[in-house]
Design a protein around this motif. Sequence first.
Motif, PDB file in Angstrom:
ATOM      1  N   ARG A  51       2.786  -6.978   5.685  1.00  7.54           N
ATOM      2  CA  ARG A  51       2.455  -6.627   4.251  1.00  7.54           C
ATOM      3  C   ARG A  51       2.488  -7.517   3.229  1.00  7.54           C
ATOM      4  O   ARG A  51       1.959  -7.674   2.152  1.00  7.54           O
ATOM      5  CB  ARG A  51       3.088  -5.105   4.076  1.00  7.54           C
ATOM      6  N   ALA A  60      -0.266  -9.027   0.966  1.00 10.53           N
ATOM      7  CA  ALA A  60      -0.028  -9.010  -0.538  1.00 10.53           C
ATOM      8  C   ALA A  60      -0.041 -10.348  -1.142  1.00 10.53           C
ATOM      9  O   ALA A  60      -0.542 -10.600  -2.184  1.00 10.53           O
ATOM     10  CB  ALA A  60       1.288  -8.334  -0.821  1.00 10.53           C
ATOM     11  N   PHE A 107      -8.012  -8.561   0.340  1.00  9.18           N
ATOM     12  CA  PHE A 107      -7.127  -7.778  -0.606  1.00  9.18           C
ATOM     13  C   PHE A 107      -7.191  -8.688  -1.937  1.00  9.18           C
ATOM     14  O   PHE A 107      -6.807  -9.660  -2.198  1.00  9.18           O
ATOM     15  CB  PHE A 107      -5.686  -7.765  -0.411  1.00  9.18           C
ATOM     16  N   THR A 145      -6.597  -4.348   2.486  1.00  8.14           N
ATOM     17  CA  THR A 145      -6.014  -3.547   1.270  1.00  8.14           C
ATOM     18  C   THR A 145      -5.041  -2.653   1.995  1.00  8.14           C
ATOM     19  O   THR A 145      -3.988  -2.444   1.257  1.00  8.14           O
ATOM     20  CB  THR A 145      -6.921  -2.865   0.559  1.00  8.14           C
ATOM     21  N   LEU A 187      -0.954  -2.498   0.801  1.00  8.38           N
ATOM     22  CA  LEU A 187      -0.480  -1.444   0.136  1.00  8.38           C
ATOM     23  C   LEU A 187       0.385  -0.637   1.109  1.00  8.38           C
ATOM     24  O   LEU A 187       1.131   0.120   0.375  1.00  8.38           O
ATOM     25  CB  LEU A 187      -1.520  -0.472  -0.489  1.00  8.38           C
TER      26      LEU A 187
END
Length: 459
Positions: free
Chosen positions: A37, A41, A206, A276, A280
């Motif tokens: 993650r 990100a 993303f 994505t 998230l």
Amino acid sequence: MPQPPSTHELPRVLNASHATSIVVGIIIGSGIFLVPREMMAAVGSSGMVYAVWIVGGLLSLFGAMTYAEIAAARPLYGGEYAFIKAAYGDLMGFLYMWSWISIGKPASLATIVAGLTRVLGSFEVFSFFSQPAFRIGEAGPLLWSQVVGIGVVWAITLLNILSTRESANVQLVLTWLKGLLIVVIAGFCFFAAGNHGGWHNFATSFTGAKGGLTGFMVALIAALWAYDGWSDVTQMAGEVKNPQRSMPLALVGGIAIVGALYMLTNAAIQYVLPATAIALADRPTVDAMRLVAGHWGAALVTIGMSVSMAATFVGSSLSGARVTFAAARDGLFFEGLAHVNRRFKTPDTSLILQATLTSLLLLFIGRFQALFSLAIFAMWLFYGLTVSTVFVFRRRDDPATRPFSMIGYPILPAIFILAAIGIAVFSIYNDPRNSLVGLAIILCGIPIHYLLKRRVSQT
């Protein structure tokens, strides 16, 4: 290499399998289940995530190969402490030990145990972990998770005191089990995903990622945190049989095994979830398995995380106490910490000190979360310093005394040192407060070293 004059000796009871399991077992904690993650990100695409994993793995491999050369020639207690002391003198060795005991190891162990109790608390049978156990004066309620965590610390410490080899055997079993669980989880993601997965997810991105050099560095630090722990086995080099062969095999082979498992796990997550969704998600591996296999799939990941963190704690607590033991044995720290239990032949006093400091942090864990940031800054400063000792030893020592020579010298250790400097500088830029506090704590070790030295000279 001759050992320092001392009556405090630990037997060589660990083989190459034990050493390799310590490397793999310590490295693979909760990171692989969580950092995808952070990385997505930060960089925003599968291609960049894999680039970061590869760069992080190569940097770790460069460091591990350098450590392997040094440890094979100097299989001494304390690992990095012993290498730095031999190359740069007592003060630098003491500063490493000081940062280890004041910043690094107790905070790391407390973080692992706190994470383990939080993960176990997600099971209904352990739901009481979040409830108060009792109050401690004005400090507020003590949660059951803290009580259980402290109990785990002392249970493993007792095992470490009773038998180094049996602790290593437990580590070996847990490491095999966690590896099996990771392969099973990845297999489910690839072969039971059905309509939930596909290779097209690897082409997604993303759009809210940090991107650029900052994003890459944030992702790289996350990856290096996931790879961290490979150096801990050198702290037990004095207790490994045939270290000239076993240490290079454990360090280089361990990194290779971890890299393969990490790439497999990351690919499995990305096969199920688009970029994505990964960026998230709080726990992308859990989300992926929930899609593939329902609630029991998520439970399997939680079990895997628990086993993984338990193995990390066993290996990390076993190796950590050897640093203070070695410093005390060399006369640089309190003499009592060099005590070896006559019956069990283990450094019981150092293990008890480590458990006590970890327990204190667990009592006040909410106030000490910043110590993990401090540890990253200090850790990479000393990683770079330790790797730099290979240049000193290559110049100083007879090549005939070197049982293992790393490939790529001097380029690969130089790359690692530059990367360590870059990470330390980025840590100051990205988190100046905690990084400078960490530097201040390290520098506090200078007057403490001279005070202890004066005390010893007067006795």
